[in-house]
Design an enzyme around this catalytic site. Structure first.
Site, PDB file in Angstrom:
ATOM      1  N   ARG A   1      29.116  38.568  40.807  1.00 15.91           N
ATOM      2  CA  ARG A   1      29.446  38.110  39.673  1.00 15.91           C
ATOM      3  C   ARG A   1      30.653  37.491  38.862  1.00 15.91           C
ATOM      4  NH1 ARG A   1      26.515  42.299  39.414  1.00 15.91           N
ATOM      5  NH2 ARG A   1      24.790  42.477  38.961  1.00 15.91           N
ATOM      6  N   THR A   2      32.000  38.353  39.464  1.00 15.44           N
ATOM      7  CA  THR A   2      32.986  37.792  38.848  1.00 15.44           C
ATOM      8  C   THR A   2      33.489  36.606  40.101  1.00 15.44           C
ATOM      9  OG1 THR A   2      33.287  39.899  38.367  1.00 15.44           O
ATOM     10  CG2 THR A   2      35.548  38.329  38.874  1.00 15.44           C
TER      11      THR A   2
ATOM     12  N   ARG B   1      41.407  40.216  43.065  1.00 12.34           N
ATOM     13  CA  ARG B   1      40.635  41.480  42.708  1.00 12.34           C
ATOM     14  C   ARG B   1      41.638  41.906  43.966  1.00 12.34           C
ATOM     15  NH1 ARG B   1      34.801  43.112  42.144  1.00 12.34           N
ATOM     16  NH2 ARG B   1      35.081  42.714  39.692  1.00 12.34           N
TER      17      ARG B   1
HETATM   18  C1  NCD Z   1      33.128  45.228  37.226  1.00 15.26           C
HETATM   19  C2  NCD Z   1      34.300  45.657  38.044  1.00 15.26           C
HETATM   20  O1  NCD Z   1      33.987  45.712  39.445  1.00 15.26           O
HETATM   21  O2  NCD Z   1      34.888  46.084  38.364  1.00 15.26           O
HETATM   22  N1  NCD Z   1      32.254  45.041  38.118  1.00 15.26           N
HETATM   23  C3  NCD Z   1      32.136  43.269  37.338  1.00 15.26           C
HETATM   24  O3  NCD Z   1      33.930  42.863  37.502  1.00 15.26           O
HETATM   25  N2  NCD Z   1      31.137  42.769  37.132  1.00 15.26           N
HETATM   26  C4  NCD Z   1      32.126  46.860  37.225  1.00 15.26           C
HETATM   27  C5  NCD Z   1      31.347  47.825  38.472  1.00 15.26           C
HETATM   28  O4  NCD Z   1      31.835  47.752  39.487  1.00 15.26           O
HETATM   29  O5  NCD Z   1      31.182  48.380  37.964  1.00 15.26           O
END
Ligand code: NCD
Length: 309
Positions: A56-57, A106
């Site tokens: 998603r991100t 990330r």
């Molecule tokens: C989150 C993350 O990676 O911190 N997911 C996301 O970005 N949609 C939450 C998760 O991984 O549980």
């Protein structure tokens, strides 16, 4: 008084309330636009640097940058020179030397985006797309945008966050954002060992009983059990966890009738949440994903055009 525009988005704490509203209203303006693309970042270069898995991100940052007319590089960690022993900073300095304007980062280690923001050229922006347990500011912002689309008076809401709080950067950023927006009833629901000591203080209450914490809640946020961040001893019995903390219809019936249900994804079905709830009429989980693109468009546009105050 004129304040210097923000160059980076590292966490919620460093955003003013005005900046938060600026991001939310810019995202809403993109939602109203009829055309999918706008030339707001024409000529800019955005690099996605994800050292942890993401669907998603990462994809929504890529789509957001492309919809604004920017060029996007998806830096591939597995085939990069970091595998040859190059330092993280040298890798990013090399990419910056190619003309990258913004890094979306990330990393499994907390503090990496901050470190990069302090050491890269001051003309480059760093956006935190999730670092360790620390922060995931764009997720919290897209969650608030989603809540606003359903609920009018934010300050009066009761919001329950349920699940693996101790490993959750999402919960930390949500709590920081809800507090900045003066939401007075924030409830944290988790097994006793999963409520971390840094998530205590004003406006926060803790519950170990799911139904008690959900009583009359307006918003229910389920979190993912983060198996990859757990040490062996912490891994729960999933069936038992689901029985006590998974959001099932009988639990949701304790919340308000018009309560909405969120989850940042990815979902562990029948562990964090029952499929009938995740796919049910109160779920806004797919809407969160749609809003993720809008929030990330807003952040990229405001940061790269030096408009975020
Ligand atoms: C989150 C993350 O990676 O911190 N997911 C996301 O970005 N949609 C939450 C998760 O991984 O549980």
């Amino acid at each position: 008084m004129s304040t210097k525009p923000l160059r980076h988005l590292l966490d919620i704490e460093s955003l003013s309330v005005e900046a938060i509203h600026q991001i939310l209203s810019t995202a809403k303006s993109y939602q109203l636009k009829k055309t999918l693309t706008t030339p707001d970042l024409l000529g800019k270069e955005v690099c996605n640097a994800f050292f942890e898995s993401s669907t998603r991100t990462r994809c929504s940052f890529e789509l957001a940058a492309k919809r604004l007319g920017a060029q996007v590089i998806n830096f591939d960690v597995k085939t990069s020179s970091t595998q040859k022993g190059e330092s993280l900073l040298d890798t990013f300095m090399a990419l910056a030397a190619m003309g990258v304007d913004a890094f979306v980062v990330r990393h499994s280690e907390s503090g990496i985006p901050q470190f990069l923001s302090e050491h890269l050229s001051p003309t480059v922006s760093v956006i935190n797309a999730g670092d360790g347990h620390h922060a995931h500011p764009t997720q919290a912002l897209l969650d608030v945008l989603t809540i606003q689309q359903h609920k009018s008076d934010l300050k009066s809401l009761s919001i329950a966050i349920v699940g693996d709080l101790s490993h959750s950067r999402v919960a930390r950023s949500q709590v920081a954002l809800f507090r900045k927006l003066e939401i007075s009833d924030i409830r944290l629901i988790a097994p006793a060992g999963m409520i971390p000591t840094d998530l205590r203080g004003p406006n926060l209450s803790h519950y170990t009983q799911l139904n008690e914490g959900l009583q009359d809640a307006d918003v229910v946020i389920a979190l993912r059990i983060q198996q990859e961040r757990m040490k062996n001893a912490e891994i729960p019995n999933f069936a038992e966890y689901f029985q006590h903390y998974g959001i099932k219809p009988e639990n949701l019936s304790h919340a308000k009738k018009d309560a909405i249900v969120l989850h940042p994804g990815p979902i562990n079905r029948e562990i964090d949440i029952a499929s009938v709830v995740a796919d049910g009429p109160q779920s806004v989980i797919l809407q969160q994903i749609t809003n993720g693109v809008l929030i990330r468009m807003a952040i990229l546009k405001l940061l790269l055009n030096s408009q975020l105050k």
